[in-house]
Design a protein around this motif. Sequence first.
Motif, PDB file in Angstrom:
ATOM      1  N   ALA A 181       0.821  -1.208   0.000  1.00  0.00           N
ATOM      2  CA  ALA A 181       0.000   0.000   0.000  1.00  0.00           C
ATOM      3  C   ALA A 181       0.856   1.259   0.000  1.00  0.00           C
ATOM      4  N   GLY A 182       2.130   1.106   0.358  1.00  0.00           N
ATOM      5  CA  GLY A 182       3.019   2.262   0.448  1.00  0.00           C
ATOM      6  C   GLY A 182       3.392   2.781  -0.918  1.00  0.00           C
ATOM      7  N   PRO A 183       4.199   3.842  -0.931  1.00  0.00           N
ATOM      8  CA  PRO A 183       4.572   4.477  -2.192  1.00  0.00           C
ATOM      9  C   PRO A 183       5.602   3.668  -2.961  1.00  0.00           C
ATOM     10  N   GLY A 184       5.824   2.423  -2.585  1.00  0.00           N
ATOM     11  CA  GLY A 184       6.822   1.608  -3.270  1.00  0.00           C
ATOM     12  C   GLY A 184       8.190   2.015  -2.782  1.00  0.00           C
ATOM     13  N   SER A 294      -1.687   6.549   7.766  1.00  0.00           N
ATOM     14  CA  SER A 294      -1.966   6.669   6.335  1.00  0.00           C
ATOM     15  C   SER A 294      -1.766   5.325   5.649  1.00  0.00           C
ATOM     16  N   LEU A 295      -0.714   4.619   6.076  1.00  0.00           N
ATOM     17  CA  LEU A 295      -0.402   3.318   5.476  1.00  0.00           C
ATOM     18  C   LEU A 295      -1.530   2.330   5.772  1.00  0.00           C
ATOM     19  N   ILE A 296      -2.011   2.351   7.035  1.00  0.00           N
ATOM     20  CA  ILE A 296      -3.116   1.483   7.436  1.00  0.00           C
ATOM     21  C   ILE A 296      -4.332   1.735   6.551  1.00  0.00           C
ATOM     22  N   GLN A 297      -4.597   3.027   6.346  1.00  0.00           N
ATOM     23  CA  GLN A 297      -5.792   3.365   5.567  1.00  0.00           C
ATOM     24  C   GLN A 297      -5.613   3.005   4.100  1.00  0.00           C
ATOM     25  N   ALA A 298      -4.393   3.246   3.569  1.00  0.00           N
ATOM     26  CA  ALA A 298      -4.149   2.905   2.172  1.00  0.00           C
ATOM     27  C   ALA A 298      -4.259   1.399   1.961  1.00  0.00           C
ATOM     28  N   ALA A 299      -3.882   0.629   2.995  1.00  0.00           N
ATOM     29  CA  ALA A 299      -3.957  -0.827   2.875  1.00  0.00           C
ATOM     30  C   ALA A 299      -5.365  -1.332   3.190  1.00  0.00           C
ATOM     31  N   ARG A 300      -6.269  -0.410   3.473  1.00  0.00           N
ATOM     32  CA  ARG A 300      -7.665  -0.719   3.779  1.00  0.00           C
ATOM     33  C   ARG A 300      -7.766  -1.682   4.961  1.00  0.00           C
ATOM     34  N   ILE A 301      -6.965  -1.345   6.011  1.00  0.00           N
ATOM     35  CA  ILE A 301      -7.049  -2.091   7.268  1.00  0.00           C
ATOM     36  C   ILE A 301      -7.834  -1.230   8.242  1.00  0.00           C
ATOM     37  N   ASP A 302      -8.586  -1.850   9.128  1.00  0.00           N
ATOM     38  CA  ASP A 302      -9.427  -1.114  10.066  1.00  0.00           C
ATOM     39  C   ASP A 302      -8.564  -0.244  10.993  1.00  0.00           C
ATOM     40  N   PRO A 303      -8.668   1.096  10.891  1.00  0.00           N
ATOM     41  CA  PRO A 303      -7.824   1.982  11.713  1.00  0.00           C
ATOM     42  C   PRO A 303      -8.133   1.882  13.202  1.00  0.00           C
ATOM     43  N   ASN A 304      -9.304   1.382  13.549  1.00  0.00           N
ATOM     44  CA  ASN A 304      -9.650   1.293  14.971  1.00  0.00           C
ATOM     45  C   ASN A 304      -8.795   0.278  15.716  1.00  0.00           C
ATOM     46  N   GLY A 305      -8.167  -0.627  14.942  1.00  0.00           N
ATOM     47  CA  GLY A 305      -7.266  -1.583  15.580  1.00  0.00           C
ATOM     48  C   GLY A 305      -6.102  -0.859  16.230  1.00  0.00           C
ATOM     49  N   GLU A 341      -7.332   9.481  15.879  1.00  0.00           N
ATOM     50  CA  GLU A 341      -8.792   9.387  15.730  1.00  0.00           C
ATOM     51  C   GLU A 341      -9.297  10.358  14.667  1.00  0.00           C
ATOM     52  N   ARG A 342      -8.716  11.567  14.658  1.00  0.00           N
ATOM     53  CA  ARG A 342      -9.131  12.552  13.639  1.00  0.00           C
ATOM     54  C   ARG A 342      -8.838  12.010  12.250  1.00  0.00           C
ATOM     55  N   MET A 343      -7.657  11.385  12.079  1.00  0.00           N
ATOM     56  CA  MET A 343      -7.301  10.831  10.772  1.00  0.00           C
ATOM     57  C   MET A 343      -8.250   9.702  10.394  1.00  0.00           C
ATOM     58  N   ALA A 344      -8.542   8.851  11.389  1.00  0.00           N
ATOM     59  CA  ALA A 344      -9.397   7.694  11.117  1.00  0.00           C
ATOM     60  C   ALA A 344     -10.788   8.155  10.702  1.00  0.00           C
ATOM     61  N   ALA A 345     -11.237   9.288  11.278  1.00  0.00           N
ATOM     62  CA  ALA A 345     -12.577   9.782  10.976  1.00  0.00           C
ATOM     63  C   ALA A 345     -12.687  10.209   9.524  1.00  0.00           C
ATOM     64  N   ARG A 346     -11.559  10.571   8.919  1.00  0.00           N
ATOM     65  CA  ARG A 346     -11.592  11.030   7.521  1.00  0.00           C
ATOM     66  C   ARG A 346     -11.518   9.863   6.534  1.00  0.00           C
ATOM     67  N   ALA A 347     -11.434   8.646   7.038  1.00  0.00           N
ATOM     68  CA  ALA A 347     -11.271   7.479   6.167  1.00  0.00           C
ATOM     69  C   ALA A 347     -12.389   7.421   5.141  1.00  0.00           C
ATOM     70  N   SER A 348     -12.036   7.078   3.883  1.00  0.00           N
ATOM     71  CA  SER A 348     -13.042   7.063   2.828  1.00  0.00           C
ATOM     72  C   SER A 348     -13.478   5.642   2.492  1.00  0.00           C
ATOM     73  N   HIS A 349     -12.478   4.701   2.518  1.00  0.00           N
ATOM     74  CA  HIS A 349     -12.820   3.348   2.088  1.00  0.00           C
ATOM     75  C   HIS A 349     -13.256   2.506   3.276  1.00  0.00           C
ATOM     76  N   ALA A 350     -14.146   1.576   2.980  1.00  0.00           N
ATOM     77  CA  ALA A 350     -14.509   0.613   4.022  1.00  0.00           C
ATOM     78  C   ALA A 350     -13.351  -0.353   4.183  1.00  0.00           C
ATOM     79  N   PRO A 351     -12.989  -0.716   5.401  1.00  0.00           N
ATOM     80  CA  PRO A 351     -11.864  -1.625   5.602  1.00  0.00           C
ATOM     81  C   PRO A 351     -12.137  -3.020   5.069  1.00  0.00           C
ATOM     82  N   VAL A 352     -11.074  -3.679   4.605  1.00  0.00           N
ATOM     83  CA  VAL A 352     -11.160  -5.067   4.161  1.00  0.00           C
ATOM     84  C   VAL A 352     -10.507  -5.921   5.244  1.00  0.00           C
ATOM     85  N   ALA A 353     -11.184  -6.974   5.628  1.00  0.00           N
ATOM     86  CA  ALA A 353     -10.716  -7.779   6.767  1.00  0.00           C
ATOM     87  C   ALA A 353      -9.300  -8.288   6.534  1.00  0.00           C
TER      88      ALA A 353
END
Lengths: 371, 348
Positions: A181-184, A294-305, A341-353
């Motif tokens: 998910a990172g910038p390579g 950001s990496l968590i969100q780009a990888a579509r992992i649940d930020p609440n973890g 938490e503020r960053m997580a609130a802006r999440a756009s994609h639904a997390p993938v398990a």
Amino acid sequence: MWARRSTTWSGSYFDGRTANRIPVTITVMATGLRLATVEGTFLWWPYEQLHLAQGALPGEQIRIERGLEPSETLVVSDEAFLSAIREAAPTAGRHLIPMFRRRHWAGVVLLAGAGAVIAGLAIYLWAIPALAEVAAAQMPRAWEERLGQAALESLAPTTLRCADPQRDAALSEIVARLAAAGPGSAYTFRITVVDHPAVNAFAAPGGHLVVYLGMLRATQTPAEMAGVLAHEMQHILHRHGTKALFREVSMRALLSLAVGDAGGLGQALEAAGTLGQLRYRRQDEEAADRDGMSLIQAARIDPNGMIGFLRRLSQEGPGAPHGLAYLSTHPLTAERIRQLERMAARASHAPVALLPEYPWREIGRSCAAAP
Amino acid sequence: MPPSAETNGPKGVTGWAAEPRRMDTLRTDAAGGSETGLSFHGHGGTLFGIHVINLLLSVLTLGVYYFWGKVRVQRFLHSQMEFDGDRFAYHGTGVELLIGFLKTLGLVVLGVIGLALLQLSGARPETVAAATLLIYPVLLVVVPVAIAGSRRYRLSRASWRGIRFSFRGQTAAFVRLFVSGALLSVVTFGVYYPFFYNNMWRFLMNNTYYGTARFEYDGTGADLFGRFLLAMVLTPLTLGIYWFWFAAHRQRYMWAHTSFAASRFRCTVTGGRLFRLNLGNGLLLVITLGLALPWVQARNIRFLCGTLAVEGLPVMDAIRQEAQAASPTGEAIADFLGLDFPGLAPGW
């Protein structure tokens, strides 16, 4: 041709050839010193041939030398002698006058002390970090990897490493998903599990991630583990460890030079091996948090973890039996968690398990249990 | 323990009641002959100020000023030491110390690069380990080279009444003496040590000159042997404290057998004084977290000067200037190893 302000002083003359002290009477004149012995012989010392070898400090005699080694020497005990030269020959004798007067000595020392503190702070807070930034950016990746390898040897000795194919595969999958998910990046991430009950994890330069068994046991879901790993991976991507090392080594080298211990220079270089004791700066931790999220969100992992894990750790606080290690290197403030938490609130994609099939409760099983 | 005599402040030695001797009086003409003493006039406070200014300039120049700072300290210490009414002087320069440091650094870097190349060339680990272990025999040789080199440099830069001191012993000869003495001391479980110490002192002293005049030492290791055996037994029993008494005895003996220009040295150090000096220094350093170091330095030198004298007055008339060249590299190596041999005499 006597100067108007001339005065006489008594001193000792040494000819530089014998060990005899010859008492002389000195007359301070406009263009030089006139030395008269008891026998009535004279020596003429023009200012341009003289230099002040000693006499600027309180308690020092005034030593004036003339000619090349072995030079002739004139010693005068009365410190007012220099003032007399200053008055009689303000230009011709200028090079014989110390930078400051002796009665200002205490003030000069006080100023120097304050200056040393200010200069030291400026170097510590600004110059060295800036230099470390540049140096770490220039460092070839191969060197960084070798450095990380050495750090790994000391942080995770081979005897304490814990190989468990199933678990390693699960952890590698989390790392792979984050890395993808990172910038390579040019780094190859490798994860090592250490048989130790402390709740701790860290990163060594060049892509080495180290996780203690205690940390695995403290996480309740793969997403929580992903939060910890994303944070550590950002330390590697930002080269925080390498920069901290440069800061530490240059600081020690400078300190040893400042306090006058040339041998300390070698010890400063030896410190390169003690990577485990390096500390990231607070802004490094914040950057690792922010970019880790950001990496968590780009990888579509649940930020609440990530957030939940940090919150639980901070609630248990120092009371947690083995949590201290991680908390001491990752001080948790309410502000840090709020920012995540503020960053997580802006999440756009639904997390993938993440690792839905893996029995996470077994992730912390002891090394002996490995098949 | 009552406050030690050495903490009396700048005047220092007035409290040593055993043999009242005024520091400022350089010659005490007594019925049995005269004595010329050394004295030290410096204050720890001035030394502290010098260190503070050195610190500022070292920080501002990223450490380069260190060498000029060292010169400032040495120049001050020498200028505060007095013998027969005249002060000593120091003539070293920062530039030459810097050059010596760079040469030493070059040697160290060469060694490190050599080891790294060996490692990279795919040599077997045993070979690399053996090469690394070489550091010990190398050190055994480097230490005497540093001792002789540092002494050669420091004495060549020191003068009194405009005449330079010098050290003219061959480095190779001192290395042989040192290596064989150190090895023999180890093999004999320390029993050889008094002979080793005696040989070092003889070599270092007999090759020390003031202008054209040579210092001479006529002691023997056998004279020290009995006391040393006693020290080997009593030192562990007294938790190390007895060593001060042995060291004091050794200093008195060494100086009593050292002469210069037809006059003999006399050292009045006692174990009790040496113990109090070191105890006081230790306490000062601990209480001030090391900040008192300049005062400790001044106390040490004042102590040494206060306990050392020359019987009679050396005959100076025939002495001529005979300065010797000396490279600063030995001094730099000693500095690198953290070795420090202050003053004009070995074992000070």
